[in-house]
Enzyme design. Sequence first.
Site, PDB file in Angstrom:
ATOM      1  CE1 TYR A  12      12.535 -22.415 -19.760  1.00 11.90           C
ATOM      2  CE2 TYR A  12      11.601 -20.436 -20.736  1.00 11.90           C
ATOM      3  CZ  TYR A  12      11.442 -21.701 -20.213  1.00 11.90           C
ATOM      4  OH  TYR A  12      10.182 -22.255 -20.141  1.00 11.90           O
ATOM      5  CB  THR A  32       9.067 -22.008 -23.400  1.00 12.19           C
ATOM      6  OG1 THR A  32       8.909 -20.611 -23.116  1.00 12.19           O
ATOM      7  CG2 THR A  32      10.449 -22.198 -24.011  1.00 12.19           C
TER       8      THR A  32
END
Length: 330
Positions: free
Chosen positions: A141, A117
Amino acid sequence: MNVLVTGGAGYIGGHMVLALLDAGHNPIVFDNLSTGFRWSVPEGVPLVVGDVGDFELVLRTLQQHRIDAIAHFAAKLIVPESVSDPLGYYLNNTVKSRALMAAAVAAGVKKFVFSSTAAVYGDTSDKPIDENAPLGPLSPYGSSKQLTEIMLRDVAAAHGMRYVALRYFNVAGADPLMRHGQSTANATHLIKVAVQTALGMRSHMEVYGTDYPTPDGTCIRDYIHVSDLIAAHMQALNHLDQGGESLVMNCGYGHGYSVSEVIETVRKVSGKPVEARIGPRRAGDPASIVADPTRIRSKLGWEPRHDDLATIVDHSLRWESMLRERNLKL
């Protein structure tokens, strides 16, 4: 090629399954169905229901299906949720990925494509960001994915594995043939939420902050069509199959749109009103994240086919309408 697709009953993994079938490969789906759907797995594709943290089950699956490569999509991915539940995110995204890698090493699987990501970068300037930029995740995250990248690098070096880690920017849209799309009921993706509001499935939507240092005060993101993202995965898999080196690459278009611009595009494409209410900033949200895609274009020859926000929104609208009709019939 026999490819284990973790999270293959979900949104992005499900598109990978279709692409593998289209290319004549043999996908095997491994999913705990916590956010994925059994109905989304195409007929004839093996589905193993289980957790990627279950070393014995993963190892048995790799051996029984003679897996040649792993495409690892299974993860938790909601930034604000990771801020409130960091331990859950480190367990699910990092610890369980470690178990998956251990099973891959034990089974002798040498090719691995990882769903990473852009959140590994943290806050960035208004320039597109390249892969050499310093990493500074603003959320658990992002940190959970960064740690997995580090593990994958070290495991690959120690055990002769080769891998490609693709750092996603903001994925949206649906399969142009309407075979698959984002189907999670409570998904937080901006385009899905805006589309559901346009279709009357939500009374309104929230805009989280209008005081960012951007032209209109709302966050800017690089939105990539899911089919272009999956094309990059397929090229990455082919790269590894041909003996290519391990790579870490951005997967985005190189330009962004603000939250306000996305909402206005949904209004125009749908011809419907979208009520957007202003709320406070969310924890962990950078002002702007836009990819520099130079590396993936040069290393893989990746050329996107759906680089158009209106097209992404149109495909999302069509899928959401079909999904609503399907759910009404159940």
